[in-house]
Design an enzyme around this catalytic site. Structure first.
Site, mmCIF file in Angstrom:
data_model
loop_
_atom_site.group_PDB
_atom_site.id
_atom_site.type_symbol
_atom_site.label_atom_id
_atom_site.label_comp_id
_atom_site.label_asym_id
_atom_site.label_seq_id
_atom_site.Cartn_x
_atom_site.Cartn_y
_atom_site.Cartn_z
ATOM 1 N N CYS A 177 -3.005 -3.395 6.049
ATOM 2 C CA CYS A 177 -3.930 -3.264 7.181
ATOM 3 C C CYS A 177 -4.167 -4.609 7.868
ATOM 4 O O CYS A 177 -3.971 -5.675 7.277
ATOM 5 C CB CYS A 177 -5.268 -2.724 6.710
ATOM 6 S SG CYS A 177 -5.176 -1.178 5.809
ATOM 7 N N GLU B 198 -7.031 -5.954 8.597
ATOM 8 C CA GLU B 198 -8.124 -6.703 7.981
ATOM 9 C C GLU B 198 -7.617 -7.578 6.843
ATOM 10 O O GLU B 198 -7.995 -8.739 6.700
ATOM 11 C CB GLU B 198 -9.201 -5.753 7.435
ATOM 12 C CG GLU B 198 -9.863 -4.893 8.487
ATOM 13 C CD GLU B 198 -9.180 -3.544 8.669
ATOM 14 O OE1 GLU B 198 -7.929 -3.486 8.686
ATOM 15 O OE2 GLU B 198 -9.906 -2.543 8.810
ATOM 16 N N CYS C 146 -10.621 0.646 5.968
ATOM 17 C CA CYS C 146 -10.389 1.578 4.868
ATOM 18 C C CYS C 146 -11.072 1.058 3.602
ATOM 19 O O CYS C 146 -11.543 -0.085 3.541
ATOM 20 C CB CYS C 146 -8.885 1.756 4.646
ATOM 21 S SG CYS C 146 -8.095 0.380 3.786
ATOM 22 N N CYS D 268 -9.659 -2.244 2.125
ATOM 23 C CA CYS D 268 -10.050 -3.431 2.890
ATOM 24 C C CYS D 268 -11.523 -3.779 2.669
ATOM 25 O O CYS D 268 -11.881 -4.956 2.599
ATOM 26 C CB CYS D 268 -9.769 -3.234 4.372
ATOM 27 S SG CYS D 268 -7.999 -3.355 4.760
HETATM 28 ZN ZN ZN Z 1 -7.458 -1.219 5.259
#
Ligand code: ZN
Length: 138
Positions: free
Chosen positions: A53, A55, A93, A96
């Site tokens: 991701c 992040e 998510c 993260c």
């Molecule tokens: Zn994530």
């Protein structure tokens, strides 16, 4: 570095995404205690599970540069060609949230943007209440 500028940098970071499968571009801009900003994007993988991701990409760049105290993050995620009125708000998510928790200063802000003007403001504590962190291992 204010909220508006951090959001702008997250939106800008979307352009670096590698998203041949989902076409869902996410950008992040992470503000550290030194005042520096680290941008990240989502990077997909043919194995899907290897995808990372935006992040965490931003967090990894920060940690690599010696930054381990995070003050705020802005995240902007929506499909590649989504017109503004069809964009949603992409929250971090679960993985993260936990990853950021490791380096989060108390009250770390999280800005979820679907445009420069439309931003939801929250904190990591609100997104991950009663969490587990480094202090539990001491
Ligand atoms: Zn994530």
């Amino acid at each position: 570095m204010n909220k508006q500028e951090l959001v702008r940098l997250a939106l800008e970071a979307r352009a670096h995404s590698y998203v041949p499968y989902s076409h869902f571009r996410v950008g992040a801009a992470l503000l550290t205690s030194s005042g520096k900003v680290y941008q990240g994007c989502n990077v997909e993988n043919a194995s899907y599970g290897g995808t990372i991701c935006a992040e965490r990409t931003a967090a990894l760049r920060a940690v690599y540069e010696g930054e381990q105290r995070f003050s705020a993050i802005a995240v902007a995620g929506f499909p590649e060609d989504a017109p503004p009125e069809e964009r949603g708000y992409a929250y971090p998510c679960g993985i993260c949230r936990q990853f950021l928790r490791e380096f989060a200063l108390p009250g770390m802000k999280v800005y979820i943007a679907r445009s420069e003007e439309e931003v939801i403001e929250t904190t990591l504590e609100e997104l991950l209440p009663m969490s587990f962190g480094p202090e539990h291992l001491q």
